[in-house]
Design a protein around this motif. Structure first.
Motif, PDB file in Angstrom:
ATOM      1  N   GLN A   1      -9.262  -0.852   2.951  1.00 39.49           N
ATOM      2  CA  GLN A   1      -9.352  -0.512   4.529  1.00 39.49           C
ATOM      3  C   GLN A   1     -10.030  -1.256   5.423  1.00 39.49           C
ATOM      4  OE1 GLN A   1     -10.498   3.036   3.064  1.00 39.49           O
ATOM      5  NE2 GLN A   1      -8.691   4.153   4.044  1.00 39.49           N
TER       6      GLN A   1
ATOM      7  N   GLN B   1     -12.614   5.884  12.212  1.00 41.09           N
ATOM      8  CA  GLN B   1     -13.181   5.294  11.632  1.00 41.09           C
ATOM      9  C   GLN B   1     -14.363   4.100  11.675  1.00 41.09           C
ATOM     10  OE1 GLN B   1     -11.112   5.674   9.217  1.00 41.09           O
ATOM     11  NE2 GLN B   1     -10.242   7.251  10.724  1.00 41.09           N
TER      12      GLN B   1
ATOM     13  N   TYR C   1      -2.652   5.381  10.176  1.00 41.76           N
ATOM     14  CA  TYR C   1      -3.136   3.478  10.274  1.00 41.76           C
ATOM     15  C   TYR C   1      -1.900   3.188  11.012  1.00 41.76           C
ATOM     16  CZ  TYR C   1      -2.909  -0.885   9.383  1.00 41.76           C
ATOM     17  OH  TYR C   1      -3.110  -2.052   9.713  1.00 41.76           O
TER      18      TYR C   1
ATOM     19  N   TRP D   1       0.672  -1.122  -0.109  1.00 38.99           N
ATOM     20  CA  TRP D   1       0.568   0.184  -0.360  1.00 38.99           C
ATOM     21  C   TRP D   1       0.925   1.401   0.022  1.00 38.99           C
ATOM     22  CZ3 TRP D   1      -4.324  -2.019  -1.643  1.00 38.99           C
ATOM     23  CH2 TRP D   1      -4.565  -3.085  -1.320  1.00 38.99           C
TER      24      TRP D   1
ATOM     25  N   TRP E   1      -7.213   4.704  -1.844  1.00 35.33           N
ATOM     26  CA  TRP E   1      -7.586   6.457  -0.700  1.00 35.33           C
ATOM     27  C   TRP E   1      -6.740   7.579  -0.116  1.00 35.33           C
ATOM     28  CZ3 TRP E   1      -6.975   1.145   0.451  1.00 35.33           C
ATOM     29  CH2 TRP E   1      -6.149   0.739   0.793  1.00 35.33           C
TER      30      TRP E   1
ATOM     31  N   TRP F   1      -4.692   8.752   4.988  1.00 40.95           N
ATOM     32  CA  TRP F   1      -5.247   7.721   6.362  1.00 40.95           C
ATOM     33  C   TRP F   1      -3.938   6.428   6.164  1.00 40.95           C
ATOM     34  CZ3 TRP F   1      -6.022   2.579   6.201  1.00 40.95           C
ATOM     35  CH2 TRP F   1      -6.900   2.033   7.404  1.00 40.95           C
ATOM     36  N   GLN F   2      -2.835   6.151   5.803  1.00 47.74           N
ATOM     37  CA  GLN F   2      -2.387   5.554   5.628  1.00 47.74           C
ATOM     38  C   GLN F   2      -1.677   5.767   6.451  1.00 47.74           C
ATOM     39  OE1 GLN F   2      -3.352   2.568   3.997  1.00 47.74           O
ATOM     40  NE2 GLN F   2      -1.537   0.857   4.223  1.00 47.74           N
TER      41      GLN F   2
ATOM     42  N   LEU G   1     -15.294   3.662   3.787  1.00 49.85           N
ATOM     43  CA  LEU G   1     -14.057   1.958   3.837  1.00 49.85           C
ATOM     44  C   LEU G   1     -14.133   1.769   2.681  1.00 49.85           C
ATOM     45  CD1 LEU G   1     -12.745   2.397   7.015  1.00 49.85           C
ATOM     46  CD2 LEU G   1     -12.904   4.317   6.053  1.00 49.85           C
ATOM     47  N   HIS G   2     -12.871   2.292   2.073  1.00 52.07           N
ATOM     48  CA  HIS G   2     -12.234   0.664   1.138  1.00 52.07           C
ATOM     49  C   HIS G   2     -12.522  -0.367   1.446  1.00 52.07           C
ATOM     50  CE1 HIS G   2      -9.698  -1.103  -2.061  1.00 52.07           C
ATOM     51  NE2 HIS G   2     -10.272   0.051  -3.367  1.00 52.07           N
TER      52      HIS G   2
END
Length: 413
Positions: A211, A200, A177, A164, A169, A173-174, A207-208
């Motif tokens: 995700q 979340q 996370y 990723w 997204w 966000w990553q 969300l995807h």
């Protein structure tokens, strides 16, 4: 009979001379057409002796003015297209020439990315992050921007490090996370990670799918209804919020008062104005208008300004359009004449909708220019008027004659 290698049968007492002569023969330097190429090679060799590399910017020139950067770029182009003589290519390779700088730059960034993954386990790097001095965050941001243009090999290499690295997204966000994951690993009761997970949980449907898969180990259902905060904690938060608001208001009022005091104390002498650049002169005129009560005064001069350098609205509601002409030599500089005033007249009211259209100069205005200004109701601030205004005696609208009536009533009317 010597072999095909011209270096094999050359023997000299001085190794440096032997290397140069052997290289000269292999490059056929006796041909006159190679003189310019030999000059480039010799310049490259001198650079290499000093710096031990040929990683040179394209615009680089040596102390004699020789464009070594462009010459090396051209050799790389010839090598890429397959027309560079092999002997010449070998001579440059002995100096460590970089035939494909872009590939080398990618491999360098990849090496730092690999080191980061080994330490952190992902490539969600903050954009301003430096890894051992290398701008890894910006390098990865560039790779994401160019993702559609990357070769399949480069994409696969980055994906192998972190599946990723370029998610569908937002990368923010990553990063959040991985921050939450790190915090919960260190402290299962981390409040900041808990707040993020609650968010979340409430937006899980948006969300995807991948995700949600990444979040699955946390079991978001446990975070949907967090326990209520104690009442005493809510009371303290409310008190702090009120105190913070009061402090913010007080600081804002104090800052505004300081700005008003600074503006009211603003004074310029002509010598100070003469020493400014043209753009600084425009800023000074804007500040003088602000000092006199034009809170919306702005500097707008630049390419495509259509004759307006400063715009403002005075306390009586009139719109001012000001063009600034700065002469470093003051009165000795070129005067403003009819042509400049014609440009201002053509845009001041029709384009900028000015009630008061003004030409300001720290020098002179020609007599024909003054006549034209009177005919067209343009207002002139020459060096004499500018000196009085900048000294802070009165606002500009009290120094200029025949101004249009106010748009809004004053406190004295």
């Amino acid at each position: 009979m010597p072999g095909e290698d011209p270096d094999a049968w050359l023997h000299f007492d001085r190794p440096t001379q032997a290397e140069e002569v052997a290289l000269a023969l292999s490059l056929r330097v006796l041909a006159s057409k190679s003189a310019e190429w030999r000059r480039g090679l010799m310049t490259a060799r001198r650079y290499h002796r000093t710096h031990h590399h040929l990683d040179i910017p394209q615009a680089y020139e040596d102390t004699t003015g020789y464009p070594l950067g462009r010459w090396l770029t051209w050799q790389c182009h010839l090598h890429t297209t397959g027309v560079l003589d092999s002997a010449r290519a070998q001579a440059l390779e002995r100096l460590g020439i970089i035939w494909d700088p872009r590939q080398q730059a990618f491999e360098r960034g990849l090496a730092y990315a690999t080191a980061y993954v080994a330490r952190n386990g992902h490539l969600a790097v903050p954009v301003d992050y430096l890894h051992d001095g290398f701008p890894l965050g910006r390098w990865l941001a560039t790779q994401r921007t160019r993702a559609h243009d990357l070769t399949a090999e480069r994409t696969a290499t980055l994906t192998a490090l972190d599946p990723w690295w370029n998610p569908p997204w937002p990368i923010t966000w990553q990063r959040a996370y991985h921050a939450a994951r790190r915090q919960t690993e260190q402290n299962a009761a981390s409040s900041s990670a808990g707040e993020w997970l609650v968010t979340q949980a409430h937006r899980a449907d948006d969300l995807h799918p991948e995700q949600r898969r990444l979040l699955k180990p946390w079991d978001l259902t446990c975070w949907t209804h967090p326990p209520p905060a104690p009442r005493w904690l809510l009371l303290i938060a409310a008190v702090l919020a009120v105190l913070g608001g009061i402090l913010w208001w007080h600081q804002g009022a104090q800052h505004a008062e300081q700005e008003r005091a600074r503006a009211q104390a603003l004074r310029y002498q002509l010598a100070q104005l003469d020493a400014l650049s043209h753009r600084q002169f425009e800023h000074a005129i804007r500040d003088l208008m602000h000092r006199d009560g034009c809170s919306d005064a702005i500097q707008v001069g630049g390419r495509g300004d259509l004759g307006a350098d400063v715009k403002a609205t005075d306390p009586l509601g009139r719109s001012w359009v000001i063009q600034c002409k700065h002469r470093r030599s003051g009165l000795q500089g070129a005067p403003v004449g009819t042509p400049e005033l014609q440009v201002l007249n053509g845009t001041g009211r029709p384009v900028h909708k000015g009630d008061v259209v003004v030409m300001v100069i720290n020098g002179r205005i020609t007599e024909p220019g003054r006549v034209f200004a009177r005919q067209q109701r343009l207002h002139l601030v020459d060096r004499h008027v500018l000196a009085s205004w900048a000294a802070g005696s009165r606002p500009l609208w009290e120094l200029l004659p025949a101004l249009p009536p106010p748009r809004t009533p004053s406190q004295l009317s």
